[in-house]
Design a protein around this motif. Structure first.
Motif, PDB file in Angstrom:
ATOM      1  N   UNK A 365       0.805  -1.216   0.000  1.00  0.00           N
ATOM      2  CA  UNK A 365       0.000   0.000   0.000  1.00  0.00           C
ATOM      3  C   UNK A 365       0.844   1.276   0.000  1.00  0.00           C
ATOM      4  N   UNK A 366       2.112   1.195   0.452  1.00  0.00           N
ATOM      5  CA  UNK A 366       2.956   2.388   0.564  1.00  0.00           C
ATOM      6  C   UNK A 366       4.297   2.146  -0.119  1.00  0.00           C
ATOM      7  N   UNK A 367       4.694   3.101  -0.961  1.00  0.00           N
ATOM      8  CA  UNK A 367       5.955   3.005  -1.688  1.00  0.00           C
ATOM      9  C   UNK A 367       6.707   4.318  -1.564  1.00  0.00           C
ATOM     10  N   UNK A 368       7.994   4.237  -1.200  1.00  0.00           N
ATOM     11  CA  UNK A 368       8.830   5.431  -1.093  1.00  0.00           C
ATOM     12  C   UNK A 368       9.952   5.352  -2.127  1.00  0.00           C
ATOM     13  N   UNK A 369       9.976   6.329  -3.047  1.00  0.00           N
ATOM     14  CA  UNK A 369      10.995   6.378  -4.100  1.00  0.00           C
ATOM     15  C   UNK A 369      11.634   7.759  -4.168  1.00  0.00           C
ATOM     16  N   UNK A 370      11.838   8.390  -3.010  1.00  0.00           N
ATOM     17  CA  UNK A 370      12.388   9.738  -3.029  1.00  0.00           C
ATOM     18  C   UNK A 370      13.818   9.749  -3.583  1.00  0.00           C
ATOM     19  N   UNK A 371      14.107  10.810  -4.321  1.00  0.00           N
ATOM     20  CA  UNK A 371      15.466  11.096  -4.798  1.00  0.00           C
ATOM     21  C   UNK A 371      16.063   9.955  -5.621  1.00  0.00           C
ATOM     22  N   UNK A 372      15.321   9.476  -6.606  1.00  0.00           N
ATOM     23  CA  UNK A 372      15.882   8.520  -7.580  1.00  0.00           C
ATOM     24  C   UNK A 372      16.360   9.334  -8.778  1.00  0.00           C
ATOM     25  N   UNK A 373      17.538   9.923  -8.642  1.00  0.00           N
ATOM     26  CA  UNK A 373      18.013  10.923  -9.599  1.00  0.00           C
ATOM     27  C   UNK A 373      18.366  10.342 -10.959  1.00  0.00           C
ATOM     28  N   UNK A 374      18.531   9.021 -11.060  1.00  0.00           N
ATOM     29  CA  UNK A 374      18.877   8.415 -12.344  1.00  0.00           C
ATOM     30  C   UNK A 374      17.664   8.200 -13.246  1.00  0.00           C
ATOM     31  N   UNK A 375      16.466   8.410 -12.716  1.00  0.00           N
ATOM     32  CA  UNK A 375      15.248   8.238 -13.522  1.00  0.00           C
ATOM     33  C   UNK A 375      14.905   9.569 -14.174  1.00  0.00           C
ATOM     34  N   UNK A 376      14.707   9.561 -15.479  1.00  0.00           N
ATOM     35  CA  UNK A 376      14.362  10.772 -16.215  1.00  0.00           C
ATOM     36  C   UNK A 376      12.844  10.945 -16.262  1.00  0.00           C
ATOM     37  N   UNK A 377      12.403  12.055 -16.860  1.00  0.00           N
ATOM     38  CA  UNK A 377      10.958  12.285 -16.996  1.00  0.00           C
ATOM     39  C   UNK A 377      10.313  11.198 -17.854  1.00  0.00           C
ATOM     40  N   UNK A 378      11.056  10.674 -18.799  1.00  0.00           N
ATOM     41  CA  UNK A 378      10.543   9.571 -19.620  1.00  0.00           C
ATOM     42  C   UNK A 378      10.299   8.331 -18.764  1.00  0.00           C
ATOM     43  N   UNK A 379      11.240   8.062 -17.851  1.00  0.00           N
ATOM     44  CA  UNK A 379      11.080   6.913 -16.968  1.00  0.00           C
ATOM     45  C   UNK A 379       9.902   7.062 -16.036  1.00  0.00           C
ATOM     46  N   UNK A 380       9.714   8.266 -15.469  1.00  0.00           N
ATOM     47  CA  UNK A 380       8.582   8.479 -14.566  1.00  0.00           C
ATOM     48  C   UNK A 380       7.258   8.430 -15.323  1.00  0.00           C
ATOM     49  N   UNK A 381       7.244   8.861 -16.580  1.00  0.00           N
ATOM     50  CA  UNK A 381       6.031   8.735 -17.394  1.00  0.00           C
ATOM     51  C   UNK A 381       5.663   7.263 -17.565  1.00  0.00           C
ATOM     52  N   UNK A 382       6.655   6.436 -17.860  1.00  0.00           N
ATOM     53  CA  UNK A 382       6.415   4.991 -17.974  1.00  0.00           C
ATOM     54  C   UNK A 382       5.939   4.407 -16.643  1.00  0.00           C
TER      55      UNK A 382
END
Length: 530
Positions: A365-382
């Motif tokens: 129910x809870x996911x923490x992904x703060x400061x994943x600097x290697x992920x680009x806007x394309x990755x977050x869109x996916x």
């Protein structure tokens, strides 16, 4: 001294008003945890001694009448928490001055701790920092031993910033093994000298007192010997929370793959552990994979929360995309409810493996992904597009990530409500209700997240279909062909949530209202016959 007293207990008075002393309230997160853990907390009294830096005044612990403070504490029957933190001043002149008053410092410290030991209402005790001023920690622990052993209300004991020599460890182990039975949580933080032998004594003491369910060893150099002892301890039932956090500079942790293997082996046989916290603790790739495999292979494991945030900063736990695929493959069927993976080397290539795992974790129910600097806007869109079919995840912490780009916002919107058809809206994500941070989130996303807070997901889908399909300008004409059994629900929603749209609907679809002339003609009153 800072205090909070909502009761009418006037027995505790502070002498801080007469000295230059910076007060500091208890950390709000700690207080929230205590309140959640203790239903009887109420407006209980707590005291915090904190010697933090002051912009104008030097703190002099000798300026406080410790005997008076201790006497007041010993008489209090309402106090539930006592914190003694960071009272060491690192000023050279201060140390020279204190050196001249060695006997006074020792006498004050003994008087204070003896007074604390006389109190039987304290439930949470924290001693942090070098506050003894000449009184060695083993002596302080010896003085407090009767308090730990006879206080049948003590629930949490935290000791930090001192050295675990043989004598201190022996006294501490004796106190833990003979405590009254109410103690639930024990923490050592930033302590030096934790050897395998010392750890074994503490673990054996905890086994005698089976009520201790939480063991926290944060910011301590954990080597393979200590890890082996912990691994053996995990094979026995009882422990519900184990925290081995590293510091932010990742200086703590001399553990190798063999040490992590020992801990993983213990987890593979554990049936009671609910929380495992390795935040900022440097583990190797092999160690991380062995941990995930142990969780996967133990069908009896009750683990609810796993925290591996920040382990990558050590440059040890930095799996390749293929390594992450194996890691997520192990976790895919785990019973986890809360997963922290922020500040790791997760990249765009890892996103598909991660979301596939998340979608199969039906308890998460809870996911923490703060400061994943290697992920680009394309990755977050996916990431957000692939979450469309997730039916369990409710909260997602995305702080310090590039998620406010237009393409990412569009992906969020499509996942939460794909308005291309009634069917696509119905199959959208109606579970995700929180994406942090919200302060500059798109208003449309905020509204969709708010709608998802409703536990009745059929109702959520119904409201989204009405608002984002039938009330769209291009689809208003479909209201005129809607089944009469459904139409009142739609108009009822409009009347409740968007009453201004009623005029627009009637204007564009006049067939929804009766012909006025016919209606008036049928409702004329008949004249009564004489």
């Amino acid at each position: 001294m800072t205090s909070n007293n909502n009761s009418d207990d006037a027995s505790v008075e502070s002498s801080a008003s007469s000295v230059f002393y910076e007060a500091c309230d208890i950390d709000e997160k700690v207080l929230e945890y205590i309140k959640a853990d203790d239903p009887d907390w109420g407006g209980a009294f707590y005291v915090t001694f904190n010697g933090g830096d002051h912009p104008n005044y030097r703190f002099d612990p000798l300026s406080i009448d410790w005997e008076k403070e201790g006497s007041a504490i010993s008489r209090s029957s309402h106090m539930k928490l006592l914190e003694i933190r960071d009272l060491q001043q690192e000023n050279d002149d201060h140390h020279v001055n204190c050196e001249r008053k060695q006997e006074e410092r020792v006498r004050n410290a003994k008087a204070f701790y003896k007074a604390v030991a006389a109190n039987r209402s304290i439930k949470y005790l924290t001693i942090e920092g070098n506050i003894t001023y000449g009184l060695e920690m083993k002596d302080a622990v010896a003085i407090l031993r009767p308090f730990v052993q006879s206080n049948n209300k003590l629930r949490s004991l935290q000791l930090s910033h001192f050295t675990l020599d043989a004598r201190t460890t022996q006294i501490l182990a004796s106190a833990l093994s003979n405590c009254a039975g109410s103690l639930r949580s024990f923490e050592l933080k930033r302590c030096d000298g934790l050897t395998g032998r010392a750890m074994e004594k503490i673990i054996n003491a905890m086994k005698v007192n089976s009520n201790i369910a939480e063991l926290l060893l944060d910011e301590i150099d954990i080597d393979d010997e200590v890890a082996a002892v912990l691994g053996n301890a995990l094979t026995a039932p009882g422990l519900k929370r184990l925290s081995i956090q590293g510091d932010y500079e990742l200086r703590s942790g001399s553990i190798s793959e063999a040490g992590m293997e020992a801990i993983s082996n213990g987890i593979s046989h554990n049936t009671t552990l609910e929380t495992l916290d390795f935040c900022h603790f440097p583990i190797t790739v092999v160690g991380g994979l062995s941990l995930a495999e142990a969780i996967s292979n133990n069908s009896a494991l009750a683990l609810k929360e796993l925290n591996l945030a920040g382990a990558v900063h050590s440059a040890q736990f930095a799996p390749s995309p293929e390594g992450w695929a194996i890691f997520f493959g192990f976790l895919s069927n785990s019973p986890l409810q809360d997963l922290h993976l922020g500040s790791n080397n997760i990249s765009d290539d890892v996103i598909p493996f991660m979301v596939e795992c998340l979608n199969s974790m039906t308890s998460l129910t809870d996911l923490c992904l703060w400061d994943c600097s290697d992920v680009t806007t394309s990755g977050w869109s996916d990431f957000f597009r692939l979450l469309k079919n997730n039916r369990s995840l409710r909260e997602c912490n995305m702080r310090a990530n590039s998620i406010f780009n237009m393409s990412v916002v569009e992906a969020m919107s499509s996942t939460l409500c794909d308005g291309t058809s009634v069917e696509s809206i119905f199959s959208s994500n109606h579970t995700l209700s929180s994406i942090e941070p919200l302060f500059n989130m798109d208003p449309g996303i905020k509204l969709l997240l708010k709608m998802n807070e409703n536990d009745d997901k059929v109702e959520v889908a119904r409201q989204k279909i009405i608002k984002y399909y039938f009330l769209e300008q291009n689809n208003l004409h479909e209201l005129g062909r809607m089944d009469l059994g459904l139409l009142p629900r739609v108009l009822g929603y409009v009347d409740k949530y968007e009453p201004r749209r009623l005029y627009e609907i009637v204007r564009d679809i006049p067939s929804l209202v009766h012909n006025n002339e016919k209606t008036i003609g049928t409702k004329r009153k008949r004249k009564r016959r004489a």
